[in-house]
Design a protein around this motif. Structure first.
Motif, short mmCIF file in Angstrom:
data_model
loop_
_atom_site.label_atom_id
_atom_site.label_comp_id
_atom_site.label_asym_id
_atom_site.label_seq_id
_atom_site.Cartn_x
_atom_site.Cartn_y
_atom_site.Cartn_z
N HIS A 197 1.03 -30.63 26.09
CA HIS A 197 1.68 -29.64 26.96
C HIS A 197 2.95 -29.05 26.34
N TRP A 198 3.51 -29.71 25.37
CA TRP A 198 4.67 -29.13 24.67
C TRP A 198 4.60 -29.54 23.20
N PRO A 199 3.76 -28.85 22.42
CA PRO A 199 3.51 -29.27 21.03
C PRO A 199 4.74 -29.20 20.13
N LEU A 200 5.80 -28.54 20.57
CA LEU A 200 7.02 -28.51 19.75
C LEU A 200 7.59 -29.90 19.52
N TYR A 201 7.25 -30.85 20.37
CA TYR A 201 7.72 -32.22 20.15
C TYR A 201 7.09 -32.83 18.89
N GLY A 202 6.01 -32.26 18.41
CA GLY A 202 5.38 -32.77 17.19
C GLY A 202 5.86 -32.10 15.92
N LEU A 203 6.74 -31.11 16.02
CA LEU A 203 7.25 -30.41 14.86
C LEU A 203 8.25 -31.28 14.10
N ARG A 204 8.10 -31.34 12.78
CA ARG A 204 9.03 -32.08 11.92
C ARG A 204 9.41 -31.19 10.74
N VAL A 205 10.69 -31.12 10.47
CA VAL A 205 11.21 -30.41 9.30
C VAL A 205 11.96 -31.45 8.47
N ARG A 206 11.51 -31.66 7.23
CA ARG A 206 12.08 -32.75 6.42
C ARG A 206 12.63 -32.23 5.10
N THR A 207 13.77 -32.79 4.72
CA THR A 207 14.38 -32.57 3.42
C THR A 207 14.49 -33.94 2.75
N ARG A 259 16.63 -12.49 -0.66
CA ARG A 259 17.81 -13.23 -1.14
C ARG A 259 17.67 -14.72 -0.84
N TRP A 260 17.04 -15.06 0.28
CA TRP A 260 16.77 -16.48 0.55
C TRP A 260 15.90 -17.06 -0.55
N GLU A 261 14.88 -16.32 -0.96
CA GLU A 261 14.00 -16.80 -2.03
C GLU A 261 14.80 -17.08 -3.30
N GLU A 262 15.80 -16.25 -3.60
CA GLU A 262 16.59 -16.41 -4.80
C GLU A 262 17.49 -17.64 -4.74
N HIS A 263 17.93 -18.02 -3.54
CA HIS A 263 18.93 -19.08 -3.40
C HIS A 263 18.37 -20.41 -2.91
N ARG A 264 17.10 -20.47 -2.57
CA ARG A 264 16.57 -21.71 -2.03
C ARG A 264 16.51 -22.78 -3.12
N THR A 265 17.01 -23.95 -2.79
CA THR A 265 17.00 -25.07 -3.73
C THR A 265 16.49 -26.35 -3.08
N ALA A 266 16.68 -26.51 -1.79
CA ALA A 266 16.29 -27.74 -1.11
C ALA A 266 14.77 -27.85 -1.02
N ARG A 267 14.27 -29.05 -1.20
CA ARG A 267 12.84 -29.31 -1.00
C ARG A 267 12.63 -29.60 0.49
N VAL A 268 11.82 -28.78 1.13
CA VAL A 268 11.62 -28.89 2.58
C VAL A 268 10.13 -28.92 2.85
N THR A 269 9.72 -29.80 3.75
CA THR A 269 8.33 -29.85 4.19
C THR A 269 8.28 -29.68 5.70
N LEU A 270 7.18 -29.10 6.16
CA LEU A 270 6.96 -28.86 7.59
C LEU A 270 5.73 -29.62 8.04
N GLU A 271 5.82 -30.18 9.24
CA GLU A 271 4.69 -30.89 9.83
C GLU A 271 4.56 -30.48 11.28
N GLY A 272 3.34 -30.22 11.72
CA GLY A 272 3.09 -29.92 13.13
C GLY A 272 3.36 -28.48 13.53
N LEU A 273 3.61 -27.59 12.57
CA LEU A 273 3.93 -26.21 12.93
C LEU A 273 2.70 -25.47 13.45
N ASP A 274 1.56 -25.69 12.85
CA ASP A 274 0.37 -24.92 13.28
C ASP A 274 0.07 -25.13 14.75
N GLU A 275 0.31 -26.36 15.24
CA GLU A 275 0.00 -26.66 16.63
C GLU A 275 0.91 -25.94 17.62
N CYS A 276 2.08 -25.50 17.17
CA CYS A 276 3.03 -24.87 18.10
C CYS A 276 3.42 -23.46 17.66
N ARG A 277 2.74 -22.90 16.68
CA ARG A 277 3.09 -21.59 16.15
C ARG A 277 3.10 -20.51 17.23
#
Length: 213
Positions: A5-15, A190-208
């Motif tokens: 009922h609220w798939p946003l609870y499954g979203l994870r953003v990790r560095t 400009r974000w593309e030029e400056h991005r350095t952190a390794r970030v992964t996403l989990e659960g986004l498709d379910e709440c897009r």
């Protein structure tokens, strides 16, 4: 666990050091306690809405109620995602990503705070980088905007390191007096030029669909 009922609870953003997630009630209580312990020196006020002015118990309740309100008032054309930031399994602060009419504008706004005990360690930059990755890489944003008072060098420094450019000044009211805000803007290229952190996403498709993109 499935959040039907609220798939946003499954979203994870990790560095490498952090995990950002929509807090359940237990984590929200931890987040409120971090706010109660203080997020800035008592002789400063970095927020145009001075929610942190009150005593510790009021600060904690304000955060608890506000995060719940973002869920209750969510609409796919007007949303505010308030993520708890965890470092080594402990809540250390909050990172917000907000948008109105995102499907049309492609613009997100960010805001954040970090507990006093956790400042000065680069966590603020890393959690904003995580939010930007969610916005640009995950949701397909075109632009991210932010703002900070001109006398808030830490926040302005985070924006500068991540590639934001100045976007003019504006005047806001704080406790009945004018304050000057520096608007900031970060375009996708400009974000593309400056991005350095390794970030992964989990659960986004379910709440897009909740983001209206």
């Amino acid at each position: 666990m499935k959040h039907h009922h609220w798939p946003l609870y499954g979203l994870r953003v990790r560095t490498p050091r952090l995990e950002l997630r929509l807090p359940d009630l237990e984590l929200l209580d931890e987040l409120a306690s971090v706010a109660a312990d203080g997020v800035h020196a008592p002789d400063t006020m970095p927020f145009t809405v001075p929610w942190s002015d009150g005593p510790p118990a009021e600060r904690g309740r304000a955060v608890f109620r506000h995060v719940l309100s973002t869920i209750a008032n969510w609409a796919d054309d007007d949303w505010a995602l308030s993520l708890a930031v965890l470092h080594e399994g402990r809540v250390v602060g909050r990172q917000d990503v907000m948008a109105r009419h995102f499907a049309v504008t492609g613009v997100v706004e960010t805001g954040s705070w970090l507990g006093l005990a956790h400042q000065g360690r680069g966590i603020g930059t890393e959690m904003r980088a995580a939010a930007l990755h969610l916005a640009f890489a995950g949701l397909g944003a075109r632009t991210a905007v932010s703002a900070a008072m001109t006398d808030n060098p830490r926040s302005l420094g985070v924006s500068r390191r991540l590639g934001y450019l100045p976007d003019g000044l504006e005047t806001a009211a704080l406790r009945g007096a004018p304050v000057t805000l520096q608007r900031l803007r970060l375009e996708r290229a400009r974000w593309e030029e400056h991005r350095t952190a390794r970030v992964t996403l989990e659960g986004l498709d379910e709440c897009r669909a909740e983001f209206g993109g």
